[in-house]
Design a protein around this motif. Structure first.
Motif, PDB file in Angstrom:
ATOM      1  N   ASP A 220       0.827  -1.209   0.000  1.00  0.00           N
ATOM      2  CA  ASP A 220       0.000   0.000   0.000  1.00  0.00           C
ATOM      3  C   ASP A 220       0.863   1.262   0.000  1.00  0.00           C
ATOM      4  N   ALA A 221       1.965   1.230   0.786  1.00  0.00           N
ATOM      5  CA  ALA A 221       2.852   2.407   0.860  1.00  0.00           C
ATOM      6  C   ALA A 221       3.493   2.662  -0.503  1.00  0.00           C
ATOM      7  N   GLU A 222       3.931   1.568  -1.140  1.00  0.00           N
ATOM      8  CA  GLU A 222       4.556   1.709  -2.468  1.00  0.00           C
ATOM      9  C   GLU A 222       3.533   2.212  -3.492  1.00  0.00           C
ATOM     10  N   LEU A 223       2.317   1.731  -3.323  1.00  0.00           N
ATOM     11  CA  LEU A 223       1.247   2.131  -4.242  1.00  0.00           C
ATOM     12  C   LEU A 223       0.956   3.627  -4.110  1.00  0.00           C
ATOM     13  N   ASP A 224       0.970   4.116  -2.852  1.00  0.00           N
ATOM     14  CA  ASP A 224       0.747   5.548  -2.637  1.00  0.00           C
ATOM     15  C   ASP A 224       1.850   6.368  -3.292  1.00  0.00           C
ATOM     16  N   LEU A 225       3.100   5.907  -3.109  1.00  0.00           N
ATOM     17  CA  LEU A 225       4.253   6.611  -3.703  1.00  0.00           C
ATOM     18  C   LEU A 225       4.152   6.567  -5.229  1.00  0.00           C
ATOM     19  N   PHE A 226       3.763   5.406  -5.733  1.00  0.00           N
ATOM     20  CA  PHE A 226       3.612   5.219  -7.181  1.00  0.00           C
ATOM     21  C   PHE A 226       2.583   6.204  -7.733  1.00  0.00           C
ATOM     22  N   GLU A 227       1.457   6.320  -7.027  1.00  0.00           N
ATOM     23  CA  GLU A 227       0.395   7.242  -7.481  1.00  0.00           C
ATOM     24  C   GLU A 227       0.897   8.676  -7.484  1.00  0.00           C
ATOM     25  N   LYS A 228       1.713   9.020  -6.455  1.00  0.00           N
ATOM     26  CA  LYS A 228       2.273  10.379  -6.389  1.00  0.00           C
ATOM     27  C   LYS A 228       3.182  10.628  -7.586  1.00  0.00           C
ATOM     28  N   GLN A 229       3.977   9.619  -7.929  1.00  0.00           N
ATOM     29  CA  GLN A 229       4.895   9.764  -9.067  1.00  0.00           C
ATOM     30  C   GLN A 229       4.132   9.858 -10.388  1.00  0.00           C
ATOM     31  N   MET A 230       3.003   9.168 -10.433  1.00  0.00           N
ATOM     32  CA  MET A 230       2.230   9.146 -11.684  1.00  0.00           C
ATOM     33  C   MET A 230       1.418  10.429 -11.879  1.00  0.00           C
ATOM     34  N   GLN A 231       1.145  11.148 -10.792  1.00  0.00           N
ATOM     35  CA  GLN A 231       0.254  12.311 -10.875  1.00  0.00           C
ATOM     36  C   GLN A 231       0.669  13.320 -11.961  1.00  0.00           C
ATOM     37  N   PRO A 232       1.984  13.720 -12.016  1.00  0.00           N
ATOM     38  CA  PRO A 232       2.360  14.685 -13.079  1.00  0.00           C
ATOM     39  C   PRO A 232       2.089  14.135 -14.482  1.00  0.00           C
ATOM     40  N   ILE A 233       2.214  12.799 -14.641  1.00  0.00           N
ATOM     41  CA  ILE A 233       1.954  12.194 -15.959  1.00  0.00           C
ATOM     42  C   ILE A 233       0.458  12.289 -16.278  1.00  0.00           C
TER      43      ILE A 233
ATOM     44  N   ILE B  30     -22.595  13.734   0.627  1.00  0.00           N
ATOM     45  CA  ILE B  30     -22.815  12.340   0.229  1.00  0.00           C
ATOM     46  C   ILE B  30     -23.096  12.246  -1.272  1.00  0.00           C
ATOM     47  N   LEU B  31     -23.912  13.184  -1.770  1.00  0.00           N
ATOM     48  CA  LEU B  31     -24.336  13.099  -3.166  1.00  0.00           C
ATOM     49  C   LEU B  31     -23.284  13.609  -4.136  1.00  0.00           C
ATOM     50  N   LYS B  32     -22.241  14.268  -3.583  1.00  0.00           N
ATOM     51  CA  LYS B  32     -21.183  14.806  -4.430  1.00  0.00           C
ATOM     52  C   LYS B  32     -20.376  13.668  -5.055  1.00  0.00           C
ATOM     53  N   LYS B  33     -19.932  13.894  -6.285  1.00  0.00           N
ATOM     54  CA  LYS B  33     -19.092  12.887  -6.920  1.00  0.00           C
ATOM     55  C   LYS B  33     -17.745  12.846  -6.202  1.00  0.00           C
ATOM     56  N   THR B  34     -17.194  11.678  -5.997  1.00  0.00           N
ATOM     57  CA  THR B  34     -15.907  11.578  -5.312  1.00  0.00           C
ATOM     58  C   THR B  34     -14.836  12.282  -6.144  1.00  0.00           C
ATOM     59  N   PRO B  35     -14.068  13.212  -5.536  1.00  0.00           N
ATOM     60  CA  PRO B  35     -13.031  13.902  -6.325  1.00  0.00           C
ATOM     61  C   PRO B  35     -12.047  12.889  -6.926  1.00  0.00           C
ATOM     62  N   VAL B  36     -11.666  13.122  -8.173  1.00  0.00           N
ATOM     63  CA  VAL B  36     -10.846  12.125  -8.895  1.00  0.00           C
ATOM     64  C   VAL B  36      -9.535  11.789  -8.198  1.00  0.00           C
ATOM     65  N   GLN B  37      -8.972  12.791  -7.493  1.00  0.00           N
ATOM     66  CA  GLN B  37      -7.677  12.508  -6.859  1.00  0.00           C
ATOM     67  C   GLN B  37      -7.769  11.452  -5.763  1.00  0.00           C
ATOM     68  N   TYR B  38      -8.979  11.196  -5.251  1.00  0.00           N
ATOM     69  CA  TYR B  38      -9.139  10.180  -4.211  1.00  0.00           C
ATOM     70  C   TYR B  38      -9.546   8.814  -4.775  1.00  0.00           C
ATOM     71  N   VAL B  39      -9.815   8.786  -6.087  1.00  0.00           N
ATOM     72  CA  VAL B  39     -10.243   7.509  -6.682  1.00  0.00           C
ATOM     73  C   VAL B  39      -9.012   6.779  -7.209  1.00  0.00           C
ATOM     74  N   LYS B  40      -8.785   5.594  -6.715  1.00  0.00           N
ATOM     75  CA  LYS B  40      -7.619   4.789  -7.128  1.00  0.00           C
ATOM     76  C   LYS B  40      -8.111   3.551  -7.866  1.00  0.00           C
ATOM     77  N   GLN B  41      -7.163   2.905  -8.502  1.00  0.00           N
ATOM     78  CA  GLN B  41      -7.526   1.666  -9.207  1.00  0.00           C
ATOM     79  C   GLN B  41      -6.546   0.553  -8.890  1.00  0.00           C
ATOM     80  N   ARG B  42      -7.061  -0.643  -8.845  1.00  0.00           N
ATOM     81  CA  ARG B  42      -6.210  -1.829  -8.678  1.00  0.00           C
ATOM     82  C   ARG B  42      -6.729  -2.891  -9.635  1.00  0.00           C
ATOM     83  N   PRO B  43      -5.849  -3.810 -10.036  1.00  0.00           N
ATOM     84  CA  PRO B  43      -6.347  -4.894 -10.894  1.00  0.00           C
ATOM     85  C   PRO B  43      -7.353  -5.732 -10.100  1.00  0.00           C
TER      86      PRO B  43
END
Lengths: 290, 239
Positions: A220-233, B30-43
C-alpha cells in the motif's frame, strides 16, 4: 448483389491510379510539344530541332498509348472493392473501433458547436443519407445560404499534434466530390476541429500509462508513492487532451478549413472508376485468384 | 456529461423525510461525486480493474460530515481460506440521532517467501529481470497478520461508510446513475430559456440560420438534444 453503392467517405481508393499509368497534365503538354516538333521541325522556343534519328517518335508513341489506354483499377482500388465485397456479401468489416473513431463519434456535436461559436453561423447535424446511381453518403452539415449551398465535413482531431499536422487526403477530396453531387452544392468545406477529449477516453489513456509501470506486488505504501509519481503524468495527459480551459489556445485556432469547389470532370472520372469497380466486384469470390 | 456524474437536484428533493438525520450540507457531501484525486484503481481478481477510495478519504468525509462524532468497532474477526474477514460496526451521531451500519471487510493473507533447494541440494533458480536468481516460493508463515487485519478493518469501514452513501459513485455505480434522472429537468430548463431567447431575438437571426433554429424550437422537447439547445442558445446570446 445488383449495383452496389460506394460510400462517399471511403470511395477515395477508387481514384488512385495504377503505378505509372496516370496520364498527367505534363504528359498532355509533352504530346503537344512533340507533335509540333514533328510537324514543323521547331521546338517550343522556336528553334530548329531534329526529328529523324532521335527517340522522340517512340516517346510520342508511348505517351499516346498511355493517353488512349482503357482505364484500369489500381491495386489499392481493387483492395477497396474486395473490402466492400466482404462487407456486403459476407458481413465482414474490419477496423470498426479505435480511440480516434471514438473521439470523432462522441465529440461530433462538440465540433459543430465549436464551428457555430467561432463562425457565428447556426450549424446543425445533418441526419439525412442521400444516394444516387453510384454513391451513398451522409454529410455532417448541409447549409443553404440562399446564394450558395455548402456541405461541411468535420474531422475531430485526436490531439493537438494530429490537428497541427492534419491535411486533406484523397479520401477527403473524393468525399467532397460525392457530397457536392449528392446535395447539389457548390462548395465542400473540410474542417478539422480540435475539441476536448471525453473524460472516459482521457481516463483510458491514463490507465494505459499506469499499467506500463504498475506491479501487483506493490505494498500500500509503495502504491501511494507510485500514485504520487504518476500524478504529473496524469496531469500532462489531461493537458494534452483538453483545450477549452487552456488559456494559450484560442477557440479560432481550433478550426482548420480546406475549401473545395465543384468539378464535374472529377465526378465523371469517379463515375467511370465506379463502373469499373462494379464490374470487378461481380468477378469476386472468396477464394478469388485475381 | 459522464454517466455517473452528479445530477443537480432541487433542495426540496434533498430529503423525503421531514426530520432527516442529515442536514442539507451533509447530504450534499454524500451526493457529491468523489473527487478524482481520491479515486484509485487496482487490478481486479479475474481481470479488469477495480476502482476504490482510500481509507483516509472515507475518514475525512466522516469527520467533516459528523464533526468527528463517529465510532467504528470490530465486532468479529476470522481467518479462513487464506483470508482475513472482519465484521465491523460504524456508528455516527448527527442532529440528535444515531446512524448504525454493519458490514464485512476482507483481505487476502500475505505469506512470507522462502527459497528452496532441489534434490541435489542446489537452490532452485529462475531467470528474472534478465538474470538468474533464487526462485521465491510462498512459505506457510504469514508475513503480518496484524497488517492484514488492519487492511480488512479499513475495507470494512469503507463498506459501512458506503452504506451511508460515502463514495457511492464508486461502490454503487449503477445506483448512482439513477440520480441522473433529475438532470432531465435541467435540459428542459435550458430548452425553455432557448425558446424564450428565440422569441426575443428572432428578428435578428440571419435568414440562412432562421429555418434551422425555428424548426428546433418547434419540435417537441428532447432531453437528448442538450448539446444542440446549448449551441443555439449560445448563438442567440451573441446576436
Amino acid at each position: 448483389m445488383e449495383n452496389i453503392l460506394f460510400n462517399a467517405s471511403s470511395a477515395g481508393a477508387l481514384m488512385t491510379e495504377k503505378k505509372g499509368s496516370e496520364f498527367t497534365e505534363v504528359n498532355k503538354l509533352r504530346i503537344k510539344e512533340l507533335i509540333t516538333e514533328r510537324d514543323t521541325g521547331l521546338n517550343k522556343n522556336g528553334n530548329k530541332v531534329k526529328w529523324e534519328g532521335t527517340l522522340k517518335s517512340s516517346e510520342l508513341e508511348y505517351l499516346e498509348k498511355k493517353r488512349d489506354a482503357t482505364p484500369e483499377l489500381s491495386d489499392t482500388a481493387k483492395k477497396y472493392v474486395k473490402r466492400v465485397w466482404l462487407k456486403y456479401e459476407k458481413g465482414i468489416v474490419k477496423n470498426i473501433k479505435s480511440k480516434f473513431l471514438d473521439k470523432g463519434l462522441f465529440q461530433e456535436e462538440e465540433s459543430i458547436s465549436l464551428l457555430t461559436e467561432v463562425e457565428k453561423i447556426a450549424y446543425s447535424k445533418n441526419e439525412e443519407r442521400k444516394e444516387n446511381d453510384f454513391f451513398t453518403g451522409e454529410c455532417d452539415i448541409f447549409k443553404d445560404f440562399g446564394n450558395k449551398k455548402i456541405v461541411i465535413d468535420t474531422k475531430t482531431s485526436w490531439d493537438a499534434e494530429t490537428f497541427i499536422n492534419a491535411k486533406p487526403s484523397l479520401d477527403n477530396d473524393t468525399q467532397g466530390v460525392v457530397y457536392m453531387e449528392l446535395w447539389d452544392c457548390d462548395e465542400f468545406h473540410l474542417k478539422f476541429c480540435l475539441v476536448d477529449t471525453p473524460e472516459h477516453l482521457i481516463q483510458r489513456e491514463k490507465d494505459l500509462e499506469k499499467w506500463k509501470y504498475f506491479s501487483g506486488d506493490m505494498s500500500d505504501a509503495e502504491l501511494d508513492l507510485f500514485e504520487k509519481q504518476m500524478q504529473p503524468i496524469y496531469d500532462q495527459i489531461e493537458r494534452n487532451l483538453t483545450y477549452s480551459n487552456n488559456e494559450k489556445i484560442k477557440r479560432e485556432e481550433c478550426i482548420k478549413t480546406f475549401i473545395y469547389y465543384r468539378d464535374k470532370n472529377k465526378y465523371e472520372k469517379l463515375v467511370s472508376k465506379a463502373k469499373l469497380a462494379r464490374d470487378y466486384y461481380k468477378t469476386l469470390t472468396l477464394n478469388t485468384k485475381l | 456529461m459522464n454517466n455517473n456524474e452528479l445530477a443537480l437536484i432541487d433542495s426540496k428533493e434533498l430529503s423525503l423525510v421531514e426530520q432527516n438525520s442529515l442536514n442539507a450540507n451533509q447530504l450534499a457531501l454524500i451526493l457529491k461525486k468523489t473527487p478524482v484525486q481520491y479515486v484509485k484503481q487496482r487490478p481486479a481478481k479475474g481481470g479488469g480493474t477495480w476502482d476504490y477510495v482510500t481509507g483516509g478519504y472515507v475518514k475525512k468525509c466522516l469527520n467533516l460530515m459528523f464533526g468527528w462524532d463517529w465510532d467504528f468497532e470490530i465486532i468479529d474477526e476470522k481467518i479462513m481460506h487464506d483470508e482475513v474477514i472482519v465484521k465491523g460496526k460504524l456508528t455516527c451521531r448527527s442532529n440528535g440521532k444515531t446512524i448504525v451500519k454493519m458490514q464485512f471487510g476482507n483481505k487476502d493473507l500475505i505469506y512470507k517467501t522462502e527459497t528452496r533447494n532441489d534434490e541435489n541440494g542446489k537452490p532452485i533458480t529462475e531467470i528474472k529481470y534478465g538474470k538468474e536468481q533464487p526462485k521465491k516460493f510462498k512459505s506457510e508463515t504469514a508475513l503480518s497478520i496484524g497488517n492484514d487485519l488492519k487492511a480488512a478493518a479499513t475495507d470494512c469501514l469503507k463498506k459501512c461508510a458506503a452504506e451511508i452513501g460515502i463514495a457511492s459513485d464508486i461502490y454503487n455505480k449503477e445506483d448512482f446513475r439513477e440520480i441522473k434522472v433529475a438532470l432531465e429537468t435541467d435540459v428542459e430548463d435550458l430548452f425553455k430559456a432557448f425558446k424564450a431567447e428565440f422569441e426575443l431575438k428572432k428578428e435578428l437571426i440571419p435568414a440562412h440560420d432562421f429555418k434551422e433554429i425555428e424548426s428546433c424550437v418547434e419540435l417537441d422537447f428532447d432531453a437528448k438534444k442538450l448539446k444542440t439547445y446549448k449551441r443555439y442558445f449560445s448563438y442567440l446570446k451573441t446576436l
